[in-house]
Design an enzyme around this catalytic site. Sequence first.
Site, PDB file in Angstrom:
ATOM      1  N   THR A  69      45.968  29.422  47.026  1.00 56.37           N
ATOM      2  CA  THR A  69      46.553  30.486  46.229  1.00 56.37           C
ATOM      3  C   THR A  69      46.061  31.839  46.736  1.00 56.37           C
ATOM      4  O   THR A  69      44.893  31.986  47.101  1.00 56.37           O
ATOM      5  CB  THR A  69      46.160  30.318  44.749  1.00 56.37           C
ATOM      6  OG1 THR A  69      46.728  29.103  44.262  1.00 56.37           O
ATOM      7  CG2 THR A  69      46.650  31.480  43.899  1.00 56.37           C
ATOM      8  N   GLY A  70      46.961  32.831  46.743  1.00 55.89           N
ATOM      9  CA  GLY A  70      46.572  34.176  47.153  1.00 55.89           C
ATOM     10  C   GLY A  70      47.461  34.714  48.247  1.00 55.89           C
ATOM     11  O   GLY A  70      48.321  34.012  48.784  1.00 55.89           O
ATOM     12  N   SER A  71      47.230  35.972  48.602  1.00 52.61           N
ATOM     13  CA  SER A  71      48.113  36.653  49.545  1.00 52.61           C
ATOM     14  C   SER A  71      48.054  36.055  50.945  1.00 52.61           C
ATOM     15  O   SER A  71      49.059  36.063  51.666  1.00 52.61           O
ATOM     16  CB  SER A  71      47.761  38.144  49.600  1.00 52.61           C
ATOM     17  OG  SER A  71      46.395  38.324  49.959  1.00 52.61           O
ATOM     18  N   THR A  72      46.905  35.525  51.361  1.00 56.59           N
ATOM     19  CA  THR A  72      46.797  34.901  52.685  1.00 56.59           C
ATOM     20  C   THR A  72      47.376  33.495  52.667  1.00 56.59           C
ATOM     21  O   THR A  72      48.146  33.107  53.550  1.00 56.59           O
ATOM     22  CB  THR A  72      45.338  34.879  53.152  1.00 56.59           C
ATOM     23  OG1 THR A  72      44.779  36.185  53.068  1.00 56.59           O
ATOM     24  CG2 THR A  72      45.240  34.406  54.601  1.00 56.59           C
ATOM     25  N   GLY A 142      41.762  35.575  42.844  1.00 57.36           N
ATOM     26  CA  GLY A 142      43.100  35.382  42.293  1.00 57.36           C
ATOM     27  C   GLY A 142      43.124  34.536  41.034  1.00 57.36           C
ATOM     28  O   GLY A 142      44.205  34.230  40.512  1.00 57.36           O
ATOM     29  N   GLU A 148      41.762  25.278  42.707  1.00 60.20           N
ATOM     30  CA  GLU A 148      41.501  25.296  44.149  1.00 60.20           C
ATOM     31  C   GLU A 148      40.376  24.327  44.500  1.00 60.20           C
ATOM     32  O   GLU A 148      40.483  23.526  45.427  1.00 60.20           O
ATOM     33  CB  GLU A 148      41.134  26.721  44.595  1.00 60.20           C
ATOM     34  CG  GLU A 148      42.319  27.679  44.606  1.00 60.20           C
ATOM     35  CD  GLU A 148      41.927  29.113  44.872  1.00 60.20           C
ATOM     36  OE1 GLU A 148      42.801  29.901  45.241  1.00 60.20           O
ATOM     37  OE2 GLU A 148      40.745  29.464  44.685  1.00 60.20           O
ATOM     38  N   LYS A 166      36.451  39.752  55.572  1.00 61.43           N
ATOM     39  CA  LYS A 166      35.879  38.834  54.590  1.00 61.43           C
ATOM     40  C   LYS A 166      34.561  38.216  55.057  1.00 61.43           C
ATOM     41  O   LYS A 166      33.896  37.525  54.280  1.00 61.43           O
ATOM     42  CB  LYS A 166      36.883  37.714  54.275  1.00 61.43           C
ATOM     43  CG  LYS A 166      38.244  38.205  53.790  1.00 61.43           C
ATOM     44  CD  LYS A 166      38.140  39.005  52.520  1.00 61.43           C
ATOM     45  CE  LYS A 166      39.466  39.589  52.077  1.00 61.43           C
ATOM     46  NZ  LYS A 166      40.452  38.582  51.714  1.00 61.43           N
TER      47      LYS A 166
END
Length: 282
Positions: A69-72, A142, A148, A166
């Site tokens: 999950t998330g933008s990446t 997120g 996850e 990161k």
Amino acid sequence: AMMVALVLFAAVAEAWLLQTPASSGIAVRASRASITRMAATSQDELKKLVGYKAIDDYVTSGMVVGLGTGSTAAFAVERLGEKMKAGELTDIVAVPTSIRTKEQAEELGIPLVTLDTHSELDVAIDGADEVDPDLNLVKGGGGALLREKMVEVCAKKFIVIVDESKLCEGLGPGFPLPVEITPFCWKHTLRKVAELPSLAGCEAKLRLGSAATGSKADGEEPAVTDNGNYIIDLFFTEPIKDPVKAAEELKNQVGVVDHGLFCGMTTAVIIAGKDGISVKEA
């Protein structure tokens, strides 16, 4: 190459703007806005590169795949959908780690299952908010940390996809550590968590607004996860000395559902930076 050029151009342009007289006013502000947009674009390009590479390098036909999950992670889901639609990958089923990942996968026609029917995954792919030299992670910006972790701990391989921003020398100062807790007596649990020896010196705050937008409050009500729980974010000025011990203490605290320390789970980290893509294996 274009992505690298964009980054370099943005840096040069920013340096030029710093020399520009204040009298340039509106033009300078407009140029800064353009550079900000350009930097955001290059950041998205980095995320896309690692998301696509994870699918290309680690997913083959017939696999059970955990979708982060998330933008990446969204770029990895996008790539998986593309390759399945093109017939390059077949007989794939996937386990999503959030409602929004589930919705994205459904839109792309990716067949979905759950851990109830598929408790063993071939690979899971997800982003991270921080990565230390031992490949321990902070995740949960997120708000999907519980699902996850439940999915990714079941994977034979856990592939982490990040841009080089990161990477850190120690977990904590660069990104608040999320902890998912029960709404019942949340103030009590927040205090007990902040008092844990391995987390000494942290400042604990309840996440407000959307659970998916990190520790920056974007509302006045407590953020609620997909599981109906609250999140507290732990802010550190110094690195967590022993992430493994901190993870153990957090998990043992009554009222804590789970936490954003992912220790000893990573198989490999795919890193996108200004010099290209690199892979660091555990």
